[in-house]
Design an enzyme around this catalytic site. Structure first.
Site, short mmCIF file in Angstrom:
data_model
loop_
_atom_site.label_atom_id
_atom_site.label_comp_id
_atom_site.label_asym_id
_atom_site.label_seq_id
_atom_site.Cartn_x
_atom_site.Cartn_y
_atom_site.Cartn_z
N GLU A 183 0.85 -1.19 -0.12
CA GLU A 183 -0.11 -0.18 -0.10
C GLU A 183 0.93 1.28 -0.10
O GLU A 183 0.67 2.21 0.90
CB GLU A 183 -1.05 0.00 1.35
CG GLU A 183 -1.96 -1.14 0.98
CD GLU A 183 -2.75 -1.29 2.29
OE1 GLU A 183 -3.93 -1.29 1.99
OE2 GLU A 183 -2.59 -1.22 3.75
C1 ACM Z 1 -2.53 -5.53 3.40
O1 ACM Z 1 -3.42 -6.00 3.82
N1 ACM Z 1 -2.36 -4.33 3.28
C2 ACM Z 1 -1.20 -6.49 3.12
#
Ligand code: ACM
Length: 506
Positions: free
Chosen positions: A322
């Site tokens: 992310e």
């Molecule tokens: C995640 O769920 N950001 C790996």
């Protein structure tokens, strides 16, 4: 017999015949009370006629090179009030054998006039002991009746894991030990600790003490703060190792780093607006200042060196999720190379597949729709955690309070998780269920999200895809409820398992 027990018995009869030619009816007519009910389902199980009666004491014959299996067996026997005595009638033997067909983790368990466990390693014998524990009742009894059976078992996948987020909300060493014990019972072998995130930094780094002084003091709103000392983590590593479990540490970089930035402002580009500890739920806003490589990479190297000195795991998780940044792919390549130079192998979340890394670098697949085909083509091993099956911060049922549903609005019920088929992923080394803790702030809530779903994950990873079925799992797992009770697990009272009749709260 209640309706529930009738259903249970029927199911047990069905699974008793996995890999056998004997009629289940004939087997059942004999001794229905001693049918084997194992989770995960073994590769082959041959029920034999009759049962073995055990009481009082057994004679042990244990290979000296199997100390962990011996300890597990002795603990199990003493919990059931069975003494060890060289003059006892029944013998339990644990033998290391040279049998390539068993691999590193396989085992054989034969209950006849005696009980014989064999494997090519201590860990294989440890799994044999776990199967024996499941053949025995959970509670002390005057006499134990075991089904005579021959089990030959090897796992389908070598990576059978749980990822625990201890960063959003802290989990104590004591709770982690309990969780390791329970994982071991189901032959899970990887505990991935998500040790750092925006809301907290949980691992002592001696070169950067403020990471835990400042970063360890925050948590997600409503959650628990805290951190582990290096000594505590070394203790946990040994505790897990003795139970066949490797702890895989994750330091999540270069995003999900607000706790680090708040601790050491110079790691950020903007040292004015983003430096407070963070307790919210948003993701994707923090990043190490990749434009300052002379600051950031010495930090990353030092942290990794200390992490590696604590954790012997071959695989070291560097996060990588992310984050959108022009220098992201460069970060991945550098971090992977650093881990490689240190003699270990990096694992990242799937997004890092955009980086230039050696083909042995692992990726953890988490968005069901993520296009991971190119990485598979290059031979990268995958750990499978597709969120719509394995994100168990999602509800045991649709609308369960304090659960997420961003990945799947119906939640991730037991049957859903169980239905996962890993076989299309050609480079998969296994699977990992993930418990994120933004909304999980107590041990009871963690137990509720983990169990019984983690047992289903264990079966998906261990048992041959063509042999297992949800119906069979439900019957076998249903029968193991007393074992979870004996381990003090505050599981979700799963209706599919008939566990909801007690009217427990979820
Ligand atoms: C995640 O769920 N950001 C790996």
């Amino acid at each position: 017999m209640s309706i529930h027990h009738n259903v249970l018995l029927l199911g047990l009869l069905t699974i008793a015949c996995v890999g056998c030619s004997q009629s289940p009816t004939a087997f059942a007519a004999d001794t229905p009370a001693t049918v084997a009910h194992l989770v995960p389902l073994p590769q082959s199980m041959q029920p034999q006629q009759g049962e073995l009666h055990l009481s009082g004491a057994v004679k042990l014959d244990v290979d000296a090179a199997a100390p962990n299996a011996r300890r597990a067996l002795e603990e199990a026997l003493s919990g059931l009030g069975v003494a060890t005595d060289d003059s006892a009638k029944t013998q339990i033997s644990l033998q290391l054998v040279d049998d390539a067909s068993l691999g590193e983790e396989g085992y054989r368990l034969v209950v006849g006039d005696d009980i014989r466990l064999s494997a090519s390693s201590d860990v294989g014998l440890l799994y044999a002991v776990q199967s024996l524990r499941q053949l025995l009742p959970a509670q002390l009894q005057p006499e134990y009746r075991l089904p005579r059976v021959e089990i030959n078992d090897v796992p389908a996948y070598g990576w059978r894991g749980l990822s625990l987020d201890v960063a959003r909300s802290f989990l104590s060493v004591d709770y982690l030990e309990k969780t390791i014990d329970r994982m071991a019972f189901f032959k899970l072998n990887r505990l991935h600790l998500h040790l750092t995130d925006d809301q907290g930094w949980r691992i002592e780094i001696k070169a950067y003490p403020k990471l835990t002084e400042i970063g360890g003091a925050s948590a997600v709103e409503g959650g628990r703060s805290g951190f582990y000392t290096q000594d505590e983590l070394k203790h946990l590593v040994a505790y897990a190792q003795a139970r066949g479990i490797t702890i895989v540490p994750e330091v999540d970089l270069p995003g999900h780093t607000q706790a680090a930035l708040a601790s050491y402002n110079e790691l950020a580009c903007d040292d004015v607006t983003n430096l407070a500890p963070y307790s919210g739920l948003e993701v994707g806003f923090s990043v190490l200042c990749l434009e300052k490589p002379d600051v950031v990479y010495p930090f990353v190297r030092t942290v990794l060196e200390e992490v590696l000195a604590i954790f012997p795991s071959q695989e070291i998780h560097v996060g990588g999720d992310e984050i959108k940044h022009p220098l992201y792919a460069d970060f991945v390549s550098r971090a992977a190379a650093m881990v490689d130079e240190m003699g270990r192998t990096a694992i990242f979340w799937e997004e890092a597949s955009v980086g230039d890394t050696k083909p042995n670098v692992l990726f953890q697949f988490w968005n069901d729709g993520y296009d991971i085909a190119a990485a598979v083509e290059e031979g990268h091993p995958l750990v499978l955690s597709p969120c719509s099956y394995f994100y168990i911060d999602h509800g045991n049922y649709a609308g369960q309070p304090q659960t997420y549903d961003w990945c799947r609005k119906e939640g991730v019920p037991l049957a859903r998780l169980y239905s996962f088929d890993p076989s299309p992923f050609k480079t998969a080394v296994g699977i990992e269920a993930a418990l994120w803790t933004e909304l999980v702030h107590t041990d009871a809530a963690a137990d509720n999200r983990l169990w019984p779903r983690l047992a289903a994950a264990a079966e998906v990873a261990w048992s041959p895809g063509g042999k297992r079925s949800y119906e069979g799992f439900v019957q076998r797992m249903g029968a193991l409820r007393p074992h979870l009770d004996a381990m003090g697990v505050q599981y979700h009272p799963e209706p599919d398992l008939g566990w909801d009749e007690a009217g427990r709260e979820d």
